[in-house]
Scaffold this active site. Sequence first.
Site, PDB file in Angstrom:
ATOM      1  N   LEU A 280     -41.130  74.995 -36.090  1.00  0.00           N
ATOM      2  CA  LEU A 280     -41.095  75.256 -34.655  1.00  0.00           C
ATOM      3  C   LEU A 280     -39.996  74.379 -34.073  1.00  0.00           C
ATOM      4  CD1 LEU A 280     -44.877  75.233 -33.580  1.00  0.00           C
ATOM      5  CD2 LEU A 280     -43.394  77.230 -33.826  1.00  0.00           C
ATOM      6  N   ASP A 281     -39.362  74.850 -33.005  1.00  0.00           N
ATOM      7  CA  ASP A 281     -38.355  74.034 -32.320  1.00  0.00           C
ATOM      8  C   ASP A 281     -38.964  72.703 -31.880  1.00  0.00           C
ATOM      9  OD1 ASP A 281     -36.487  76.026 -32.564  1.00  0.00           O
ATOM     10  OD2 ASP A 281     -36.695  76.763 -30.512  1.00  0.00           O
ATOM     11  N   ARG A 282     -38.126  71.703 -31.766  1.00  0.00           N
ATOM     12  CA  ARG A 282     -38.575  70.372 -31.333  1.00  0.00           C
ATOM     13  C   ARG A 282     -39.429  70.438 -30.069  1.00  0.00           C
ATOM     14  NH1 ARG A 282     -34.510  66.153 -28.478  1.00  0.00           N
ATOM     15  NH2 ARG A 282     -34.626  67.853 -26.973  1.00  0.00           N
ATOM     16  N   ASP A 283     -38.990  71.221 -29.079  1.00  0.00           N
ATOM     17  CA  ASP A 283     -39.645  71.216 -27.773  1.00  0.00           C
ATOM     18  C   ASP A 283     -40.834  72.159 -27.680  1.00  0.00           C
ATOM     19  OD1 ASP A 283     -37.797  69.327 -26.745  1.00  0.00           O
ATOM     20  OD2 ASP A 283     -36.330  70.924 -26.500  1.00  0.00           O
ATOM     21  N   THR A 284     -41.049  72.980 -28.712  1.00  0.00           N
ATOM     22  CA  THR A 284     -42.184  73.909 -28.735  1.00  0.00           C
ATOM     23  C   THR A 284     -43.387  73.230 -29.373  1.00  0.00           C
ATOM     24  OG1 THR A 284     -40.650  75.762 -28.990  1.00  0.00           O
ATOM     25  CG2 THR A 284     -42.962  76.189 -29.503  1.00  0.00           C
TER      26      THR A 284
END
Length: 215
Positions: free
Chosen positions: A61-65
């Site tokens: 998952l993306d860092r911010d997700t």
Amino acid sequence: MSSDYAPPDSPLDVIHADHEILIVNKPSGLLSVPGKGPHLADCLIMRVQVAFPQALLIHRLDRDTSGVMVFALTRHAQRHIGLQFEKRMTKKTYVARVWGMIEPKTGTVDLPLIVDWENRPLQKVCHETGKSAQTDWRVLRGDATESRVRLMPKTGRSHQLRVHMLSLGHAILGDPFYAVGEAREYDRLMLHSEELRLRHPDGGEGVKFRAKAPF
């Protein structure tokens, strides 16, 4: 990202663990895997391997997700579930808060995506060279300022949900890459992986795992 990486110091949130798989609720702001350089070493896979040394990466998952991630605890599970992701047999559901009111209440975005080389890691729509990408969406509730939506990606392209929502004119709130103005002024990216459905590597039974959105 390197200069402002301050991952949350939260304990590991294990949703499920058995002899084959581990399901974790990833916090926003934490990398799934290490970045380049010691300052980007702290990540979810490293934290997971402290408690589960045999854990193997399957997806990211993306860092911010935030939200549901599955890790394999055996090579068999890694191959089995990795193939499910590759063949689009897994079902992922996300919840997002986006800018403005979306009309109509349901729809599908079908726009090919490719990396925006001059502005990496940003992605962009490109009908000539982009890779096929589809996202189903459904509005849960909304008003003039924002909408809460459920997003069901059929493909797994980088930044797919962010760019597809932006293409509708409704950037995901708190997005440091694609949101502008007031839509950007939130303490996190308002995107959460709420549910993951897959076939268990031991026997092939369908299983689902959920983590409620923290926003």
